[in-house]
Enzyme design. Sequence first.
Site, PDB file in Angstrom:
ATOM      1  N   GLU A   1     -12.334  -1.238  -0.627  1.00  0.00           N
ATOM      2  CA  GLU A   1     -12.482   0.141   0.150  1.00  0.00           C
ATOM      3  C   GLU A   1     -13.739   0.657  -0.372  1.00  0.00           C
ATOM      4  O   GLU A   1     -14.026   0.768  -1.614  1.00  0.00           O
ATOM      5  CB  GLU A   1     -11.037   0.820  -0.329  1.00  0.00           C
ATOM      6  CG  GLU A   1      -9.897   0.542   0.435  1.00  0.00           C
ATOM      7  CD  GLU A   1      -8.829   1.482   0.094  1.00  0.00           C
ATOM      8  OE1 GLU A   1      -9.164   2.721  -0.315  1.00  0.00           O
ATOM      9  OE2 GLU A   1      -7.675   1.084   0.204  1.00  0.00           O
TER      10      GLU A   1
ATOM     11  N   GLU B   1      -4.378  -0.393  -5.338  1.00  0.00           N
ATOM     12  CA  GLU B   1      -4.755   0.822  -6.188  1.00  0.00           C
ATOM     13  C   GLU B   1      -3.010   1.090  -6.960  1.00  0.00           C
ATOM     14  O   GLU B   1      -2.477   2.225  -6.679  1.00  0.00           O
ATOM     15  CB  GLU B   1      -5.050   2.079  -5.622  1.00  0.00           C
ATOM     16  CG  GLU B   1      -6.060   1.805  -4.972  1.00  0.00           C
ATOM     17  CD  GLU B   1      -6.754   3.099  -4.064  1.00  0.00           C
ATOM     18  OE1 GLU B   1      -6.065   4.046  -3.987  1.00  0.00           O
ATOM     19  OE2 GLU B   1      -8.082   3.019  -3.778  1.00  0.00           O
TER      20      GLU B   1
ATOM     21  N   HIS C   1       0.942  -1.117   0.181  1.00  0.00           N
ATOM     22  CA  HIS C   1       0.042   0.177   0.136  1.00  0.00           C
ATOM     23  C   HIS C   1       1.026   1.123   0.010  1.00  0.00           C
ATOM     24  O   HIS C   1       0.938   2.260   1.188  1.00  0.00           O
ATOM     25  CB  HIS C   1      -0.877  -0.145   1.280  1.00  0.00           C
ATOM     26  CG  HIS C   1      -2.307   0.948   1.157  1.00  0.00           C
ATOM     27  ND1 HIS C   1      -3.417   0.386   1.045  1.00  0.00           N
ATOM     28  CD2 HIS C   1      -2.278   2.279   1.112  1.00  0.00           C
ATOM     29  CE1 HIS C   1      -4.224   1.372   1.023  1.00  0.00           C
ATOM     30  NE2 HIS C   1      -3.543   2.423   0.765  1.00  0.00           N
TER      31      HIS C   1
ATOM     32  N   TYR D   1     -15.116   4.942  -4.990  1.00  0.00           N
ATOM     33  CA  TYR D   1     -15.278   6.181  -4.210  1.00  0.00           C
ATOM     34  C   TYR D   1     -16.187   7.195  -4.885  1.00  0.00           C
ATOM     35  O   TYR D   1     -17.036   7.843  -4.418  1.00  0.00           O
ATOM     36  CB  TYR D   1     -14.179   7.109  -3.688  1.00  0.00           C
ATOM     37  CG  TYR D   1     -13.091   6.459  -2.700  1.00  0.00           C
ATOM     38  CD1 TYR D   1     -13.506   6.479  -1.529  1.00  0.00           C
ATOM     39  CD2 TYR D   1     -12.257   5.253  -3.023  1.00  0.00           C
ATOM     40  CE1 TYR D   1     -12.707   5.781  -0.238  1.00  0.00           C
ATOM     41  CE2 TYR D   1     -11.516   4.655  -1.986  1.00  0.00           C
ATOM     42  CZ  TYR D   1     -11.913   4.979  -0.641  1.00  0.00           C
ATOM     43  OH  TYR D   1     -11.148   4.240   0.327  1.00  0.00           O
TER      44      TYR D   1
ATOM     45  N   ASN E   1     -12.095  -1.088  -5.257  1.00  0.00           N
ATOM     46  CA  ASN E   1     -12.104   0.191  -4.512  1.00  0.00           C
ATOM     47  C   ASN E   1     -13.025   1.181  -5.185  1.00  0.00           C
ATOM     48  O   ASN E   1     -12.858   1.423  -6.312  1.00  0.00           O
ATOM     49  CB  ASN E   1     -10.652   0.912  -4.066  1.00  0.00           C
ATOM     50  CG  ASN E   1      -9.713   0.040  -3.084  1.00  0.00           C
ATOM     51  OD1 ASN E   1     -10.270  -1.174  -2.786  1.00  0.00           O
ATOM     52  ND2 ASN E   1      -8.712   0.588  -2.872  1.00  0.00           N
TER      53      ASN E   1
HETATM   54  O1  IFM Z   1      -6.804   6.695   2.084  1.00  0.00           O
HETATM   55  C1  IFM Z   1      -6.945   6.136   0.710  1.00  0.00           C
HETATM   56  C2  IFM Z   1      -6.260   4.811   0.595  1.00  0.00           C
HETATM   57  O2  IFM Z   1      -5.091   4.731   1.169  1.00  0.00           O
HETATM   58  C3  IFM Z   1      -6.342   4.214  -0.759  1.00  0.00           C
HETATM   59  N1  IFM Z   1      -7.640   4.250  -1.366  1.00  0.00           N
HETATM   60  C4  IFM Z   1      -8.409   5.587  -1.231  1.00  0.00           C
HETATM   61  C5  IFM Z   1      -8.330   6.260   0.153  1.00  0.00           C
HETATM   62  C6  IFM Z   1      -8.833   7.393   0.400  1.00  0.00           C
HETATM   63  O3  IFM Z   1      -8.262   8.521  -0.329  1.00  0.00           O
END
Ligand code: IFM
Length: 471
Positions: free
Chosen positions: A376, A182, A137, A312, A310
């Site tokens: 995530e 990511e 990470h 968002y 992940n």
């Molecule tokens: O905090 C980050 C994480 O480390 C990786 N994915 C997105 C999150 C929010 O920005």
Amino acid sequence: MTAEHDPAPRTLPQAPGGGAEFPPGFLWGVATSAYQIEGAADRDGRGASIWDTFAHTPGKVAHGHTGDTAADHYNRSEQDVALMSELGIGAYRFSVAWPRIQPDGRGPADPRGLDFYRRLVDSLHEHGIEPALTLYHWDLPQALEDAGGWRSRDTAYRFAEYAHLVSEALGDRVRIWGTLNEPWCAAFLGYASGIHAPGVTDPAGSLVAAHHLLLGHGLAVPAIRAAAPAAEVGITLNFYPVQADSESAADRDAAHRIDLLQNRLFLDPVVRGAYPDDIREHLDRVSGTAYLRPGDEKVIGAPVDFLGVNYYSSYRVAGGGEPSGPSPWPGAEDVRFVDRGLPRTDIGWEIDADGLRRQLLRIAREHPGLTMYITENGAAFDDVPDADGRVRDDARTAYIESHLRAVHEAVAAGAEVGGYFLWSLLDNFEWAEGYGMRFGIVRVDFDTQVRTPKQSALWYGDVALRNRLPG
Ligand code: IFM
């Protein structure tokens, strides 16, 4: 290429009161990463990572924040695991700090580093929490960056060696293994726009870095399997559904290039074992392809057991913009990101819960049979305790609930999703934003390190225990 079909819908158990019931065995987790929470940057032989260097470089991180202390999780892991258990959390996705295992990124493992993660995993098991380990990470040992970092092919081989060391030590007690988190961010924020460590602005080199990250993943998969035959191995990618602003050729081309760079550059070679022609053409145009060696794509396509998703937000894009300053879009610097007027979280990301449903169903359609975990999903809101000490983070709860409903709809429509890991357990070091952006469902007072579960944590724990959303 296999024909694409919509997945077959499935009938999910009926929840009393009309709630949305999830399949039996669905994992309800939370996620964190090493540099963002551990602190103890110089303890037990840990070496420096690119994030130590970057954060200590004036002007790189908001307010000059660093991960030196972070949420002090290295010293409080027992307490943090107990808190997860009290909340009702069933699984915990964490990452291993490479420089705790190999301070210089090569050579034998430091037993002190391995012991920390062994204790963490044992404590999770004692509390009935399933560990899900991520190997990378973003905290590359600085010594490897000094030798060329991800733009150097050798880093992929160093990563596979590190993966083998960790899986030899923990393979008997961890089932779920993720290689990279990511790689889009590691490659393009790290080596193209330079807003993340190591802070390089080299668009062509960022595509070389992307390839080497993928190669490292492909080399690591068999290395993990050799040491931990029962492991479920996968990779986590960050997906954004992309929509063109209009049907014009320029807008459709912009959407194609952003989708290519954000979503397909990483997923297609992993799942298909080859870069599709349009991706190869893009690479060739922007970086040449001298770094692609025969056999690399086959290595990258080592079969995986799951895909970590992940999610968002999503994008609407248009062509014809003017490139301005370093960009994380090599070969798409001219693309404009269109404001749709949607509500945003405090970090400025538009909220589009339905995008998660669309994304899961697209993956299910294009890659039938691929098991996914949402590794995530979460929201930054600057919530503060009320006079009574409670943190009423209703906006975060609403964000989580709407996204979980999208997951439920995708599962009912046939997407194979094995679990959901909320980002994040704790408020933490949000990279270039420092501690200013709070993603945690547990508030951390960074002066005292006191943890306070927010209302969202209580709500989420209840959903996890019942395996369903309220009606
Ligand atoms: O905090 C980050 C994480 O480390 C990786 N994915 C997105 C999150 C929010 O920005």
